[in-house]
Design a protein around this motif. Structure first.
Motif, mmCIF file in Angstrom:
data_model
loop_
_atom_site.group_PDB
_atom_site.id
_atom_site.type_symbol
_atom_site.label_atom_id
_atom_site.label_comp_id
_atom_site.label_asym_id
_atom_site.label_seq_id
_atom_site.Cartn_x
_atom_site.Cartn_y
_atom_site.Cartn_z
ATOM 1 N N GLY A 114 0.818 -1.070 -0.044
ATOM 2 C CA GLY A 114 -0.025 -0.004 -0.113
ATOM 3 C C GLY A 114 0.883 1.419 0.061
ATOM 4 O O GLY A 114 2.144 1.160 0.472
ATOM 5 N N VAL A 115 0.312 2.236 -0.562
ATOM 6 C CA VAL A 115 0.838 3.571 -0.473
ATOM 7 C C VAL A 115 -0.044 4.816 -0.156
ATOM 8 O O VAL A 115 -1.425 4.631 -0.225
ATOM 9 C CB VAL A 115 1.489 3.823 -1.766
ATOM 10 N N VAL A 116 0.608 5.893 0.556
ATOM 11 C CA VAL A 116 -0.195 6.995 0.815
ATOM 12 C C VAL A 116 0.871 8.194 0.363
ATOM 13 O O VAL A 116 2.043 8.130 0.810
ATOM 14 C CB VAL A 116 -0.510 6.954 2.354
ATOM 15 N N GLY A 117 0.322 9.004 -0.408
ATOM 16 C CA GLY A 117 0.730 10.219 -0.851
ATOM 17 C C GLY A 117 0.343 11.420 0.096
ATOM 18 O O GLY A 117 -0.808 11.800 0.169
ATOM 19 N N LEU A 118 1.146 12.222 0.820
ATOM 20 C CA LEU A 118 0.933 13.317 1.829
ATOM 21 C C LEU A 118 1.264 14.639 1.702
ATOM 22 O O LEU A 118 2.552 14.658 0.794
ATOM 23 C CB LEU A 118 1.149 12.914 3.122
ATOM 24 N N SER A 119 0.843 15.643 2.050
ATOM 25 C CA SER A 119 1.378 17.022 2.234
ATOM 26 C C SER A 119 0.763 17.905 3.431
ATOM 27 O O SER A 119 -0.143 17.502 3.646
ATOM 28 C CB SER A 119 1.404 17.814 0.872
ATOM 29 N N ILE A 120 1.462 18.546 3.856
ATOM 30 C CA ILE A 120 1.357 19.731 4.578
ATOM 31 C C ILE A 120 0.791 20.838 4.224
ATOM 32 O O ILE A 120 1.254 21.286 3.338
ATOM 33 C CB ILE A 120 2.249 19.733 6.019
ATOM 34 N N GLN A 121 -0.684 21.141 4.461
ATOM 35 C CA GLN A 121 -1.238 22.359 3.939
ATOM 36 C C GLN A 121 -1.841 23.025 5.142
ATOM 37 O O GLN A 121 -2.334 22.724 6.261
ATOM 38 C CB GLN A 121 -2.644 21.718 3.067
ATOM 39 N N ARG A 122 -1.959 24.277 4.832
ATOM 40 C CA ARG A 122 -2.932 25.428 5.620
ATOM 41 C C ARG A 122 -3.696 26.300 4.796
ATOM 42 O O ARG A 122 -3.049 26.825 4.049
ATOM 43 C CB ARG A 122 -1.830 25.949 6.537
ATOM 44 N N VAL A 123 -4.945 26.243 4.928
ATOM 45 C CA VAL A 123 -5.782 27.116 4.215
ATOM 46 C C VAL A 123 -6.568 27.854 5.140
ATOM 47 O O VAL A 123 -6.846 27.582 6.238
ATOM 48 C CB VAL A 123 -6.618 26.300 3.020
ATOM 49 N N LEU A 124 -7.362 29.004 4.485
ATOM 50 C CA LEU A 124 -8.055 29.937 5.574
ATOM 51 C C LEU A 124 -9.044 29.355 6.128
ATOM 52 O O LEU A 124 -9.535 29.384 7.363
ATOM 53 C CB LEU A 124 -8.727 31.028 4.621
ATOM 54 N N HIS A 125 -9.833 28.130 5.490
ATOM 55 C CA HIS A 125 -10.953 27.423 6.101
ATOM 56 C C HIS A 125 -10.499 26.215 7.018
ATOM 57 O O HIS A 125 -11.227 25.685 7.810
ATOM 58 C CB HIS A 125 -11.953 26.729 5.124
ATOM 59 N N HIS A 126 -9.329 25.997 6.939
ATOM 60 C CA HIS A 126 -8.852 24.702 7.914
ATOM 61 C C HIS A 126 -7.482 25.088 8.480
ATOM 62 O O HIS A 126 -6.655 25.503 7.821
ATOM 63 C CB HIS A 126 -8.698 23.626 6.932
ATOM 64 N N TRP A 154 -16.934 16.376 5.829
ATOM 65 C CA TRP A 154 -16.928 17.882 6.223
ATOM 66 C C TRP A 154 -17.414 18.804 5.080
ATOM 67 O O TRP A 154 -18.116 19.482 5.468
ATOM 68 C CB TRP A 154 -15.516 18.173 6.401
ATOM 69 N N GLY A 155 -17.664 18.297 4.043
ATOM 70 C CA GLY A 155 -17.989 19.191 2.816
ATOM 71 C C GLY A 155 -17.887 18.500 1.466
ATOM 72 O O GLY A 155 -17.657 17.255 1.566
ATOM 73 N N TYR A 156 -17.865 19.116 0.439
ATOM 74 C CA TYR A 156 -17.754 18.788 -0.771
ATOM 75 C C TYR A 156 -16.577 19.327 -1.652
ATOM 76 O O TYR A 156 -16.291 20.542 -1.287
ATOM 77 C CB TYR A 156 -18.981 18.999 -1.749
ATOM 78 N N VAL A 157 -15.831 18.581 -2.327
ATOM 79 C CA VAL A 157 -14.867 19.277 -3.316
ATOM 80 C C VAL A 157 -15.428 19.312 -4.852
ATOM 81 O O VAL A 157 -16.142 18.644 -5.074
ATOM 82 C CB VAL A 157 -13.635 18.364 -3.601
#
Length: 139
Positions: free
Chosen positions: A56-68, A131-134
């Motif tokens: 198995g694999v998982v691809g990640l990044s760290i993000q910061r956005v205004l709503h989260h 949480w919501g929709y993309v």
């Protein structure tokens, strides 16, 4: 059978080994396109191994956005079809949560493709909440 281990995939050979698994999720992606992700800023790819077999694999990044708040974003999450239902998805998700906490993230988040009900059921069964929709548009 050995316990699963998870480690970052950093070499070209490791990424090449991950391509068939990633293409189980992204069936239309070319090998060259998948390889190009290796150069994306902040994108990290981790593999789950049992003995020497990548399962198995998982691809990640760290993000910061205004709503989260600061969060780990899961771009890709797939356990090879031959090994689904064996607990490896839970192992990977536990790893992601620990990895994110160690980097001061407040959440782990992802987008689940509409119609991928099995994945949604898995994530909700692991305690993740919708949480919501993309929404998107192709350019």
């Amino acid at each position: 059978m050995a316990d699963p281990r998870i480690e970052e995939l950093t070499t070209e050979e490791e990424w090449d080994a991950a391509i068939p698994i990633l293409k189980e999720l992204w069936t239309d992606a070319s090998d060259e396109f998948v390889r190009s992700w290796r150069d994306e800023d902040g994108y990290r790819l981790f593999g789950l191994f049992v003995d020497e077999e990548l399962r198995g694999v998982v691809g990640l990044s760290i993000q910061r956005v205004l709503h989260h708040a600061r969060h780990a974003w899961i771009h890709d999450f797939v356990v090879t079809a031959a090994h689904r239902g064996e607990g490896y998805g839970s192992e990977l998700l536990d790893f992601v949560e620990s990895w994110a906490e160690a980097r001061d993230c407040k959440y782990v988040a992802l987008a689940n493709r509409e119609g991928n009900d099995d994945a949604l059921e898995f994530y909700e069964g692991e305690g993740m909440e919708r949480w919501g929709y993309v929404v998107e548009t192709e350019l």
